[in-house]
Design an enzyme around this catalytic site. Structure first.
Site, mmCIF file in Angstrom:
data_model
loop_
_atom_site.group_PDB
_atom_site.id
_atom_site.type_symbol
_atom_site.label_atom_id
_atom_site.label_comp_id
_atom_site.label_asym_id
_atom_site.label_seq_id
_atom_site.Cartn_x
_atom_site.Cartn_y
_atom_site.Cartn_z
ATOM 1 N N ARG A 199 142.775 -6.817 32.857
ATOM 2 C CA ARG A 199 144.229 -6.800 32.653
ATOM 3 C C ARG A 199 144.941 -6.836 34.005
ATOM 4 O O ARG A 199 145.424 -7.863 34.430
ATOM 5 C CB ARG A 199 144.644 -5.561 31.834
ATOM 6 C CG ARG A 199 145.984 -5.713 31.098
ATOM 7 C CD ARG A 199 147.221 -5.638 31.963
ATOM 8 N NE ARG A 199 147.309 -4.340 32.645
ATOM 9 C CZ ARG A 199 148.149 -4.087 33.637
ATOM 10 N NH1 ARG A 199 148.979 -5.019 34.062
ATOM 11 N NH2 ARG A 199 148.158 -2.912 34.229
ATOM 12 N N ASP A 200 144.918 -5.736 34.714
ATOM 13 C CA ASP A 200 145.659 -5.689 35.980
ATOM 14 C C ASP A 200 145.103 -6.735 36.965
ATOM 15 O O ASP A 200 145.860 -7.375 37.696
ATOM 16 C CB ASP A 200 145.561 -4.283 36.584
ATOM 17 C CG ASP A 200 146.713 -3.968 37.522
ATOM 18 O OD1 ASP A 200 147.582 -4.849 37.714
ATOM 19 O OD2 ASP A 200 146.749 -2.856 38.077
ATOM 20 N N HIS A 252 145.711 5.722 38.948
ATOM 21 C CA HIS A 252 145.564 4.264 39.016
ATOM 22 C C HIS A 252 145.995 3.823 40.410
ATOM 23 O O HIS A 252 147.171 3.917 40.763
ATOM 24 C CB HIS A 252 146.457 3.639 37.935
ATOM 25 C CG HIS A 252 146.530 2.158 37.953
ATOM 26 N ND1 HIS A 252 145.738 1.360 37.144
ATOM 27 C CD2 HIS A 252 147.283 1.295 38.691
ATOM 28 C CE1 HIS A 252 146.011 0.079 37.373
ATOM 29 N NE2 HIS A 252 146.965 0.012 38.308
ATOM 30 N N HIS A 283 145.938 1.182 43.895
ATOM 31 C CA HIS A 283 145.741 -0.143 44.479
ATOM 32 C C HIS A 283 145.303 0.045 45.927
ATOM 33 O O HIS A 283 145.721 0.979 46.602
ATOM 34 C CB HIS A 283 147.032 -0.968 44.385
ATOM 35 C CG HIS A 283 147.248 -1.541 43.021
ATOM 36 N ND1 HIS A 283 147.219 -2.886 42.753
ATOM 37 C CD2 HIS A 283 147.452 -0.925 41.831
ATOM 38 C CE1 HIS A 283 147.413 -3.090 41.459
ATOM 39 N NE2 HIS A 283 147.570 -1.914 40.875
ATOM 40 N N CYS A 289 149.106 -7.845 44.571
ATOM 41 C CA CYS A 289 150.301 -7.026 44.485
ATOM 42 C C CYS A 289 151.494 -7.957 44.602
ATOM 43 O O CYS A 289 151.633 -8.645 45.611
ATOM 44 C CB CYS A 289 150.300 -5.993 45.609
ATOM 45 S SG CYS A 289 151.819 -5.048 45.680
#
Lengths: 316, 316
Positions: free
Chosen positions: A21-22, A215, A217, A248
């Site tokens: 997904r991400d 979560h 990054h 991002c």
């Protein structure tokens, strides 16, 4: 009804593969449905049990998630595997509920500015959406787990710094609305481990018996250090993507989620058994490489192999 | 006599650029002397004050360090800059002393197996070498700082796991021999943050008023997390290399030292002022890129820029 502790036991760490997904949110090309299914099955074979599989966003804008129902069915067919899908509005929530997915994730922006700019709604309206999601969950037959992620919780692409008090207020409201757990998201990778540890600790305290997901990054190379701090502060659900797939939108050229295989190594090194075979996990990268040759894959374990192990020493 | 606290104050973190030594240990091509000087001067301009500049190893085998005396002179000409050179045997130590370098670093292997295989001597003989170095330092006019690094302190390319008790015994012997401080080196990047934190804490305790340096490699992506743990455990000297330059002889394709610019960001994010301008530091990478086009440079800050800052958002 699925109890959240059955899926995310509080006496161990659950690592979630969010690459499907991400990780696919921004890619130029995306894997075919059958490649996604091999990705899931091979990671399942490596011991991964938690997958974010896609989102119920308009398929016209996000064709990479048009097959979300098939992927949810793939997960459902694997004993002990758990699938999560993202839904941002009532239409998406209803579709997610109808899909039978085991968990529905939604998002609330930490700052009013980002909420308006990104989702065209106030934070209050986002919280109302969370409440509506929980009500629909309660009225549903299979009662999926619901989680709300506070995006930009550790730094905002619009406002910069974010007041942790504001984030904790939103955490509280989401819990009050009935979510099974809250995720703290460093969406743009602004934070260092001190900030992550402090916010996680406060969120864990607020959450009581409910787990906390963090979560992260790896935008600025702090991903693993931040994950370590989150674990120290009591987070027991961590997200990552194989090879750090993803990017991002607010930092072109930046990496995506924390590298999943390095995250597994971190957990094991800290004494948290993950049940994941890291060598087998690394081997799954070949699917991503062949399906998305334009995407850079990151990760220390894939380059160097396990310490003293017989892992592949070839650059990958 | 240079007092170690003047060079490495105990109320702040000192970050050392070791790219000019450790970073160049394995490179295919290496910068010209004038490029090294620009590298140093530009990093000095960015606020860096501590540099490992080369080693007194045979220039036939290590031509990249043939200009070590010139580089030491370059450092000496910069007010407040501090140079470190590596010397592994008595010939090297005498040359280092004659060079006037402000600090001499030497190495003791954590395991007997690695000591014999890598340096063809016992650990006892390596400790005798440390003692001899300290005696020669005491007899010298300018009395440079002496540090001993315990290599393979967190994992050994030959034996695998390393007993921390053995490491601490060596730390103790080096301190007894008269070194100004000891460095704990994860030479092959085997460790996670828990192990780094525990060993660092014990070394800090043993070292009393003397500082502790932690020298980390990012071989398996744990570098920044390990640095964070080292800081939490009281280490106040950390090594890194610009762009993570360097490699690992025991893990082909692996990265080198911790990325210096990410390390600076980590420290600042934890509230340790480094005096380093990260944007200026990132700009120095262009020297490495043009001098060593075959080397991969790593780093999150260089890719994404400082949070919310005006940093370059171009991939680098």
């Amino acid at each position: 009804m699925t109890r959240v502790q059955d899926v995310y036991p509080d006496n161990r760490v659950s690592l979630r593969e969010v690459g499907l997904r991400d990780g696919l949110q921004l890619v130029k090309t995306f894997p075919s449905t059958s490649a996604k299914q091999r990705w899931i099955r091979d990671e399942y074979g490596a011991g991964v049990r938690h997958f974010e599989v896609g989102s119920f966003l308009p398929a016209k804008t996000f064709p990479q998630f048009a097959d979300v129902r098939e992927i949810i069915a793939t997960i459902a067919a694997l004993p002990g595997a758990h699938g999560v899908a993202l839904a941002l509005n009532e239409r998406g929530v209803n579709e997610a509920l109808a899909s039978g997915v085991a968990e529905i994730a939604t998002v609330v922006s930490a700052t009013e500015e980002h909420s308006q700019a990104n989702a065209n709604r106030s934070r209050e309206s986002a919280i109302a959406n969370v409440k509506r999601l929980c009500d629909l969950r309660d009225a549903s037959a299979h009662k999926p787990i619901v989680n709300a992620a506070i995006s930009m919780a550790l730094g905002c692409s619009i406002t910069g710094a974010v007041d942790p008090k504001e984030v904790l207020k939103l955490v509280d409201k989401c819990l009050e609305a009935g979510v099974d757990f809250v995720a703290i998201a460093d969406t743009v990778g602004y934070a260092g481990p001190k900030q992550v540890g402090e916010l996680t600790k406060a969120a864990v305290k607020l959450s009581g018996a409910k787990p906390v997901c963090v979560h992260l990054h790896d935008t600025r190379g702090m991903g693993i250090a931040n994950a370590s701090a989150a674990l120290d502060a009591g987070a027991r659900i961590l997200d990552g993507s194989l090879g750090g797939l993803g990017g991002c939108p607010f930092a072109p050229g930046a990496t995506g989620n924390v590298v999943f295989e390095d995250l597994a190594f971190l957990c094991e090194s800290k004494g948290f058994a993950t049940g994941i075979d890291i060598d087998k996990l690394i081997a799954v990268r070949s699917i991503l490489r062949s399906e998305m040759p334009g995407e850079t894959l990151y990760g220390g374990l894939a380059r160097a192999g396990l310490p003293g192990g017989a892992a592949a020493h070839a650059p990958a």
